[in-house]
Motif scaffolding. Sequence first.
Motif, mmCIF file in Angstrom:
data_model
loop_
_atom_site.group_PDB
_atom_site.id
_atom_site.type_symbol
_atom_site.label_atom_id
_atom_site.label_comp_id
_atom_site.label_asym_id
_atom_site.label_seq_id
_atom_site.Cartn_x
_atom_site.Cartn_y
_atom_site.Cartn_z
ATOM 1 N N LEU A 30 49.493 -18.723 -14.677
ATOM 2 C CA LEU A 30 48.288 -18.476 -15.461
ATOM 3 C C LEU A 30 47.687 -17.106 -15.178
ATOM 4 C CD1 LEU A 30 46.381 -21.866 -15.693
ATOM 5 C CD2 LEU A 30 47.051 -20.379 -17.571
ATOM 6 N N GLY A 36 48.759 -14.508 -17.486
ATOM 7 C CA GLY A 36 48.137 -14.473 -18.803
ATOM 8 C C GLY A 36 46.774 -13.804 -18.807
ATOM 9 N N ARG A 37 46.350 -13.238 -17.680
ATOM 10 C CA ARG A 37 45.053 -12.565 -17.544
ATOM 11 C C ARG A 37 43.921 -13.473 -18.050
ATOM 12 N NH1 ARG A 37 45.230 -7.120 -20.562
ATOM 13 N NH2 ARG A 37 43.030 -7.240 -19.976
ATOM 14 N N PRO A 38 43.694 -14.591 -17.373
ATOM 15 C CA PRO A 38 42.657 -15.532 -17.822
ATOM 16 C C PRO A 38 41.251 -14.956 -17.635
ATOM 17 C CG PRO A 38 43.498 -16.187 -15.672
ATOM 18 C CD PRO A 38 44.365 -15.045 -16.128
ATOM 19 N N THR A 74 46.544 -22.689 -28.727
ATOM 20 C CA THR A 74 46.455 -21.325 -29.272
ATOM 21 C C THR A 74 45.314 -21.213 -30.269
ATOM 22 O OG1 THR A 74 48.007 -21.831 -31.062
ATOM 23 C CG2 THR A 74 48.934 -20.981 -28.989
ATOM 24 N N GLU A 129 44.824 -19.472 -25.810
ATOM 25 C CA GLU A 129 45.610 -18.233 -25.756
ATOM 26 C C GLU A 129 45.266 -17.369 -26.963
ATOM 27 O OE1 GLU A 129 50.052 -18.004 -24.654
ATOM 28 O OE2 GLU A 129 49.985 -17.820 -26.849
ATOM 29 N N LEU A 171 43.069 -16.617 -22.602
ATOM 30 C CA LEU A 171 44.236 -15.948 -22.040
ATOM 31 C C LEU A 171 44.529 -14.711 -22.889
ATOM 32 C CD1 LEU A 171 46.623 -18.972 -21.294
ATOM 33 C CD2 LEU A 171 45.119 -17.764 -19.712
ATOM 34 N N HIS A 172 44.517 -13.563 -22.250
ATOM 35 C CA HIS A 172 44.701 -12.315 -22.999
ATOM 36 C C HIS A 172 46.171 -11.958 -23.168
ATOM 37 C CE1 HIS A 172 40.458 -11.047 -23.234
ATOM 38 N NE2 HIS A 172 40.327 -11.775 -22.126
ATOM 39 N N ARG A 173 47.048 -12.654 -22.483
ATOM 40 C CA ARG A 173 48.476 -12.451 -22.657
ATOM 41 C C ARG A 173 49.156 -13.799 -22.890
ATOM 42 N NH1 ARG A 173 50.130 -8.137 -17.868
ATOM 43 N NH2 ARG A 173 49.075 -6.302 -18.771
ATOM 44 N N GLU A 174 50.269 -13.740 -23.578
ATOM 45 C CA GLU A 174 50.995 -14.967 -23.904
ATOM 46 C C GLU A 174 51.657 -15.534 -22.644
ATOM 47 O OE1 GLU A 174 54.832 -16.331 -26.592
ATOM 48 O OE2 GLU A 174 53.660 -14.573 -27.188
ATOM 49 N N VAL A 175 51.578 -16.859 -22.508
ATOM 50 C CA VAL A 175 52.250 -17.561 -21.426
ATOM 51 C C VAL A 175 53.004 -18.742 -22.018
ATOM 52 C CG1 VAL A 175 50.515 -16.917 -19.705
ATOM 53 C CG2 VAL A 175 50.267 -19.070 -20.968
ATOM 54 N N ARG A 176 54.008 -19.209 -21.255
ATOM 55 C CA ARG A 176 54.762 -20.377 -21.689
ATOM 56 C C ARG A 176 53.996 -21.626 -21.262
ATOM 57 N NH1 ARG A 176 59.208 -20.935 -18.852
ATOM 58 N NH2 ARG A 176 60.219 -22.323 -20.387
#
Length: 533
Positions: free
Chosen positions: A13, A16-18, A55, A84, A111-116
Amino acid sequence: MTCVADILALDILRAGRPEVVAGAAGLTGTVRWVHISELPDIAPMLSGSELVLTTGVMFPEDRAALAAYADALADVGAAGLVVELGRRYPDALPKALVRAAERRGLPLIALHREVRFVAVTEAVHALVVNRQYAELRASEEAHQTFNELAVEGADAADVVREVARMAGAAVVLENLSHQVLAFDPAGGDPQALLDGWERRSRAVAPPGRTGYDERSGWLVTAVGARGSDWGRLVLPGGTGPRRHTVLLERAAATLALGRLLDRDRESLERQTHRTLLSGILTHALTVSDVALRARALGVPLEGRRLVGVLLRQRGGQPSAALEAQARLRDFTEHAALTVRERGLTALTGALDDGSVGVLVSLGPHDEERAALDGLAAALAGGPPFVMAAGSSVGALRDARRTLLEAAQVADAAVHGEPAGGGTRGYYRLPDIRLRGLLHLLRDDARVQTYVEREIGPLLSHDAEHGTDLIRILRAYLSCGRNKSAAADAAHLSRPSFYDRLRRVEQVLGVDLDQVESCLSLHVALLALDAVRR
């Protein structure tokens, strides 16, 4: 227990830059599971404590519907919402959603970046399961440890020490008056832990038998059984995790069980007093340790005048060890109750098989003579005893001296039967006089040599010939060298008594008309009594 903050700290996490955009106060909320869903009406499918990942592609358009979505999650007790950015909201979440989440205290994370998301669920579920397993293992360890302590009959200090070791934090056991019965600082500063304890403890009263006080950070559980609580076990400054709650409750149960199984054991308060008195006498505790622990127990000793008092039981010896223990326990509790009723500040505890020590702490306006007279008078109606008091001292470092002096005076008073304490009800150093002095010196080889040199030949003569010349000498000296009175006291005719007295002079080679010779022989007889006792 796994919370939202723990999950945000996971590498998957963090990548993802939370950003916590609302409900930051709820980050300590428990997360039981993670749920991935794009449905706008997911709330009815949740049961509480889930962290929702989405999302936001299916979020409603209007602001009221977005607020209702946040309200629905809060209503079912969701742990938080992670959205996200990118697919539906490129840079920021809708203000309506942010305001609603903040209003309801629902943690909202962008979340500023996509994560799985699948990788997130795997990591979170592994974390939750591992935490649950660790808590289960800690609970099992606590159960086994405290069962062993209960079987072994461990005292309160042992139980508290184990709690501190297993929790890795300071622990305090207090009575209902918020006085410290036992504690373990877990490597920390005892002064900081116990300073102002009673005042601080009274301010913490969480609901229920076990509770966590958010303001102070204290985890507290009641100690007692069968509807009769007698204390509290406190983990001050903790975080209140579930495993600490279980640990504290298990320890409290062990302490309560110990009291139920051993009704005849002295009270914890008396144990603590006895430990402090013993620590003073044996140097097992430093002056600062004694001062700190006594102050936490409600007995200030610093900056006060201290008087050591010893109460020694009189009467026949109990027929069994258990009877002796019960008698001493009752005597100790009687003394402690009397001290409290007299309004005295003191440490009171058993010192040996037949004696109770009292270290009286006098304030600037307390009068020493009045305190001791009142204590002696109040104790007079109880079991037979001898009370002796040492000289007062002005510093805690000298407390050992006044306690030892009181013990020596009591020992001499019991065996020497001095006359000085009869009217006052207790004895002090000037009262024990010659008999008391000789009793204190009875183990000195020089005293024993003196006895043998002065009256040894007479003792040997009596043993060899079956005479009682030592009794004749004792009667003569006890009557102040009045031969007529001595003959009457010995139940002999005067000629017979005079004849035996001449025999004493021949055996010892002394002139009984000489005052100095008689004085030496009288001291030897008193020393003989002390040595024989």
